[in-house]
Design a protein around this motif. Structure first.
Motif, PDB file in Angstrom:
ATOM      1  N   ALA A 132      -7.029  -1.269   9.510  1.00  0.00           N
ATOM      2  CA  ALA A 132      -6.897  -1.279   8.053  1.00  0.00           C
ATOM      3  C   ALA A 132      -7.898  -2.257   7.442  1.00  0.00           C
ATOM      4  N   SER A 133      -8.279  -1.991   6.207  1.00  0.00           N
ATOM      5  CA  SER A 133      -9.236  -2.852   5.506  1.00  0.00           C
ATOM      6  C   SER A 133      -8.624  -4.212   5.206  1.00  0.00           C
ATOM      7  N   SER A 134      -9.477  -5.229   5.096  1.00  0.00           N
ATOM      8  CA  SER A 134      -9.036  -6.576   4.717  1.00  0.00           C
ATOM      9  C   SER A 134      -9.499  -6.856   3.292  1.00  0.00           C
ATOM     10  N   TYR A 135      -8.670  -7.586   2.534  1.00  0.00           N
ATOM     11  CA  TYR A 135      -8.986  -7.798   1.109  1.00  0.00           C
ATOM     12  C   TYR A 135      -9.154  -9.268   0.734  1.00  0.00           C
ATOM     13  N   TYR A 136      -8.693 -10.171   1.561  1.00  0.00           N
ATOM     14  CA  TYR A 136      -8.913 -11.610   1.362  1.00  0.00           C
ATOM     15  C   TYR A 136      -8.526 -12.072  -0.047  1.00  0.00           C
ATOM     16  N   GLY A 137      -7.341 -11.652  -0.503  1.00  0.00           N
ATOM     17  CA  GLY A 137      -6.828 -12.097  -1.801  1.00  0.00           C
ATOM     18  C   GLY A 137      -7.325 -11.322  -2.998  1.00  0.00           C
ATOM     19  N   LYS A 138      -8.157 -10.314  -2.801  1.00  0.00           N
ATOM     20  CA  LYS A 138      -8.690  -9.515  -3.918  1.00  0.00           C
ATOM     21  C   LYS A 138      -7.683  -8.423  -4.279  1.00  0.00           C
ATOM     22  N   ILE A 139      -6.729  -8.760  -5.102  1.00  0.00           N
ATOM     23  CA  ILE A 139      -5.612  -7.880  -5.427  1.00  0.00           C
ATOM     24  C   ILE A 139      -6.097  -6.642  -6.191  1.00  0.00           C
ATOM     25  N   GLU A 140      -7.077  -6.800  -7.042  1.00  0.00           N
ATOM     26  CA  GLU A 140      -7.570  -5.648  -7.812  1.00  0.00           C
ATOM     27  C   GLU A 140      -8.151  -4.586  -6.885  1.00  0.00           C
ATOM     28  N   ASP A 141      -8.937  -5.026  -5.890  1.00  0.00           N
ATOM     29  CA  ASP A 141      -9.519  -4.070  -4.934  1.00  0.00           C
ATOM     30  C   ASP A 141      -8.419  -3.393  -4.113  1.00  0.00           C
ATOM     31  N   LEU A 142      -7.414  -4.182  -3.730  1.00  0.00           N
ATOM     32  CA  LEU A 142      -6.291  -3.631  -2.975  1.00  0.00           C
ATOM     33  C   LEU A 142      -5.561  -2.572  -3.799  1.00  0.00           C
ATOM     34  N   ALA A 143      -5.308  -2.871  -5.066  1.00  0.00           N
ATOM     35  CA  ALA A 143      -4.597  -1.932  -5.938  1.00  0.00           C
ATOM     36  C   ALA A 143      -5.377  -0.625  -6.091  1.00  0.00           C
ATOM     37  N   LYS A 144      -6.694  -0.713  -6.259  1.00  0.00           N
ATOM     38  CA  LYS A 144      -7.525   0.495  -6.400  1.00  0.00           C
ATOM     39  C   LYS A 144      -7.446   1.364  -5.146  1.00  0.00           C
ATOM     40  N   ASP A 145      -7.567   0.711  -3.987  1.00  0.00           N
ATOM     41  CA  ASP A 145      -7.523   1.480  -2.731  1.00  0.00           C
ATOM     42  C   ASP A 145      -6.143   2.093  -2.499  1.00  0.00           C
ATOM     43  N   LYS A 148      -2.607   6.757  -2.349  1.00  0.00           N
ATOM     44  CA  LYS A 148      -1.401   7.410  -2.879  1.00  0.00           C
ATOM     45  C   LYS A 148      -1.745   8.790  -3.427  1.00  0.00           C
ATOM     46  N   TYR A 149      -2.860   8.876  -4.103  1.00  0.00           N
ATOM     47  CA  TYR A 149      -3.304  10.159  -4.667  1.00  0.00           C
ATOM     48  C   TYR A 149      -3.542  11.197  -3.564  1.00  0.00           C
ATOM     49  N   LYS A 150      -4.018  10.707  -2.397  1.00  0.00           N
ATOM     50  CA  LYS A 150      -4.262  11.605  -1.256  1.00  0.00           C
ATOM     51  C   LYS A 150      -2.992  11.935  -0.482  1.00  0.00           C
ATOM     52  N   GLY A 151      -1.875  11.322  -0.879  1.00  0.00           N
ATOM     53  CA  GLY A 151      -0.604  11.635  -0.229  1.00  0.00           C
ATOM     54  C   GLY A 151      -0.264  10.758   0.966  1.00  0.00           C
ATOM     55  N   TYR A 152      -0.970   9.659   1.137  1.00  0.00           N
ATOM     56  CA  TYR A 152      -0.668   8.743   2.256  1.00  0.00           C
ATOM     57  C   TYR A 152       0.712   8.106   2.077  1.00  0.00           C
ATOM     58  N   LYS A 153       1.351   7.801   3.181  1.00  0.00           N
ATOM     59  CA  LYS A 153       2.591   7.034   3.201  1.00  0.00           C
ATOM     60  C   LYS A 153       2.229   5.636   3.681  1.00  0.00           C
ATOM     61  N   ILE A 154       2.456   4.634   2.852  1.00  0.00           N
ATOM     62  CA  ILE A 154       1.887   3.303   3.096  1.00  0.00           C
ATOM     63  C   ILE A 154       2.989   2.256   3.195  1.00  0.00           C
ATOM     64  N   ILE A 166      12.543   2.102   6.627  1.00  0.00           N
ATOM     65  CA  ILE A 166      12.672   2.983   5.478  1.00  0.00           C
ATOM     66  C   ILE A 166      11.703   4.153   5.614  1.00  0.00           C
ATOM     67  N   GLU A 167      12.108   5.285   5.093  1.00  0.00           N
ATOM     68  CA  GLU A 167      11.250   6.465   5.187  1.00  0.00           C
ATOM     69  C   GLU A 167      10.462   6.593   3.884  1.00  0.00           C
ATOM     70  N   ALA A 168       9.191   6.240   3.931  1.00  0.00           N
ATOM     71  CA  ALA A 168       8.336   6.302   2.747  1.00  0.00           C
ATOM     72  C   ALA A 168       8.021   7.747   2.405  1.00  0.00           C
ATOM     73  N   GLY A 169       7.974   8.020   1.093  1.00  0.00           N
ATOM     74  CA  GLY A 169       7.613   9.362   0.657  1.00  0.00           C
ATOM     75  C   GLY A 169       6.104   9.500   0.549  1.00  0.00           C
ATOM     76  N   SER A 170       5.656  10.736   0.418  1.00  0.00           N
ATOM     77  CA  SER A 170       4.221  10.991   0.253  1.00  0.00           C
ATOM     78  C   SER A 170       3.735  10.333  -1.029  1.00  0.00           C
ATOM     79  N   GLY A 171       2.621   9.586  -0.930  1.00  0.00           N
ATOM     80  CA  GLY A 171       2.080   8.901  -2.091  1.00  0.00           C
ATOM     81  C   GLY A 171       2.888   7.690  -2.511  1.00  0.00           C
ATOM     82  N   GLN A 172       3.591   7.086  -1.566  1.00  0.00           N
ATOM     83  CA  GLN A 172       4.447   5.940  -1.875  1.00  0.00           C
ATOM     84  C   GLN A 172       4.003   4.709  -1.091  1.00  0.00           C
ATOM     85  N   VAL A 173       4.100   3.535  -1.739  1.00  0.00           N
ATOM     86  CA  VAL A 173       3.809   2.257  -1.087  1.00  0.00           C
ATOM     87  C   VAL A 173       5.103   1.455  -1.022  1.00  0.00           C
TER      88      VAL A 173
END
Length: 465
Positions: free
Chosen positions: A388-401, A406-412, A444-451
């Motif tokens: 997985a990618s590392s963000y080093y405290g960059k919350i904005e970059d994390l939120a974008k990714d 989520k848009y692609k349907g990943y369960k995170i 917990i069972e994450a849904g598609s497009g859910q974090v």
């Protein structure tokens, strides 16, 4: 077991294919899986498909990494360490590794479920058969009668060291009718008080303060070595040593070899004989095993037919076996020419054919190998695991990714060390319009497009599909 998204992973077709192959004892090759993914897969298989699993690696650093990653999911794990091995007898070897190995073997034999990690260097030597290991475990019970002198003899046979006061594992001390014993399987020594020949109390004690921690109804004392010899075996070793000595001496006396070689061989022979006959044995007992090697087994033999062997990068493992044996033979040849080792002691390690035969006799998975290059398989399962990618405290970059995934349907699942950190990240991501779900349920069972944000001990993240 901390089942981080286990339910979802275990519903996948690929996991079910692997599980079915294990159930049907069908050998398989798994491709495209990294270290984090393999640790995760092994713990899922422990949960659903196998009670005992060995992850076999080509080096100790990788074995340690697997151990650390497995800790995130289960407490049922152990790492078997490689032996400290030298080709000549010494008066004092470090006992810590020897104790850790016997503790690991004991856990392997007594645990209902366990993941074991080991480098090939940890399993290339011989150990006592598992039935003999079990037979040499001493169980002492409150209210039962035992002969104290006989108990002391048994502890010495199991390679415990008698001392004035116990300071570490593998030691025992006796003061009148009180005996302190520190088994490698325990975190504290035990103090056993006898009234005549009956056990009056069994207490765990604090090593520093010597104060009682709690009373016990019974205690199990495991061997301090994975090489235990009985009297008949020692007698047989003496016979074989004499044969080896006489054969070599005959060749040396009829050759232009330096007299110093014969002198060293004589000293070696006399040292072995005097120590073994006086009951002192040899500190480095692995040197004695080649004389009775048929009485010993391999660590792989401790895994029964229902166990699973995961062979990580077989080509590298078998190359390491070759390197270890070649390195050993170079050292052995030098000492043999000087008369400092016996002829039979060139058979300390198992070779490539021995190890392969033992693996093929088990239920096994080959990982990240060329198809049928070293170990033959009947099926292939292809994954795509990546770090997985590392963000080093960059919350904005994390939120974008996260929003993109989520848009692609990943369960995170985002795993943090404590619930407070989960709450803080939940608020921060919400500020960047990234909706998340806080949960106290790691499975917990994450849904598609859910974090989901959960508490756990994961060291490194990964993606898979």
């Amino acid at each position: 077991m901390d089942k981080i998204l286990f339910t979802q992973f275990q519903k996948t077709d690929k996991f079910n294919d692997i599980s079915n192959n294990i159930y049907n004892r069908k050998s398989q090759l798994i491709q495209g899986i990294n270290e984090e993914g393999l640790a995760y897969l092994a713990c899922n298989l422990l949960d659903k498909s196998a009670d005992k699993i060995l992850i076999l690696t080509n080096n100790e650093a990788k074995s340690k990494r697997y151990e650390e990653q497995i800790k995130a999911y289960t407490k049922d794990f152990v790492r078997i360490q490689p032996k400290e091995f030298i080709l000549y007898n010494v008066d004092a070897l470090s006992r810590d590794i020897e104790h850790a190995r016997t503790n690991a073997l004991n856990k392997l034999l007594t645990s209902k479920k366990i993941v074991v990690t080991a480098s090939i260097n940890s399993v290339i030597t011989r150990v006592i058969p598992k039935d003999k290991f079990k037979d040499n475990i001493i169980e002492l019970k409150y209210g039962k009668s035992y002969e104290l002198d006989e108990l002391k003899k048994r502890l010495l046979k199991l390679k415990y060291e008698r001392v004035d006061a116990v300071e570490g594992r593998g030691q025992f001390s006796v003061r009148g009718g009180i005996i302190d014993i520190f088994s490698p399987s325990e975190t504290n020594p035990c103090r056993i008080e006898f009234f005549d020949d009956e056990i009056d109390s069994i207490r765990l004690i604090d090593l520093k303060t010597q104060r009682s921690i709690k009373n016990q109804k019974s205690i199990k004392i495991i061997p301090c070595s994975d090489v235990i010899l009985d009297e008949d075996e020692i007698k047989h070793i003496l016979v074989e040593v004499e044969k080896d000595y006489n054969k070599r001496l005959g060749k040396l006396q009829g050759s232009p070899e330096p007299k110093d070689t014969i002198k060293k061989l004589n000293n070696l022979y006399n040292s072995y004989c005097s120590r073994l006959r006086d009951g002192l044995t040899i500190e480095n007992r692995d040197l004695l095993v080649p004389f009775i090697k048929n009485d010993f087994e391999n660590v792989l033999d401790y895994f029964d037919n229902d166990s699973l062997i995961i062979v990580d990068e077989p080509e590298r493992i078998f190359e390491e076996i070759k390197i270890l044996n070649e390195s050993f033979q170079i050292k052995y040849s030098e000492l043999f020419e000087k008369g400092e080792v016996f002829s039979k002691q060139n058979k300390i390690y198992y070779d490539e054919h021995d190890i392969k035969t033992k693996i093929l006799g088990k239920n096994y998975i080959s990982v990240n190998s060329r198809l049928n290059k070293i170990i033959e398989v009947e099926d292939i399962v292809q994954f795509l695991f990546k770090e997985a990618s590392s963000y080093y405290g960059k919350i904005e970059d994390l939120a974008k990714d996260l929003n993109r995934l989520k848009y692609k349907g990943y369960k995170i699942a985002i795993v943090l060390s404590d619930q407070e950190s989960c709450k803080k990240l939940h608020i921060l991501l919400n500020d960047y319009e990234c909706r998340t779900v806080l949960s106290s349920d790691s499975n917990i069972e994450a849904g598609s497009g859910q974090v989901i944000l959960i508490k756990g001990d994961l060291k490194k993240g990964f993606e898979f599909c």
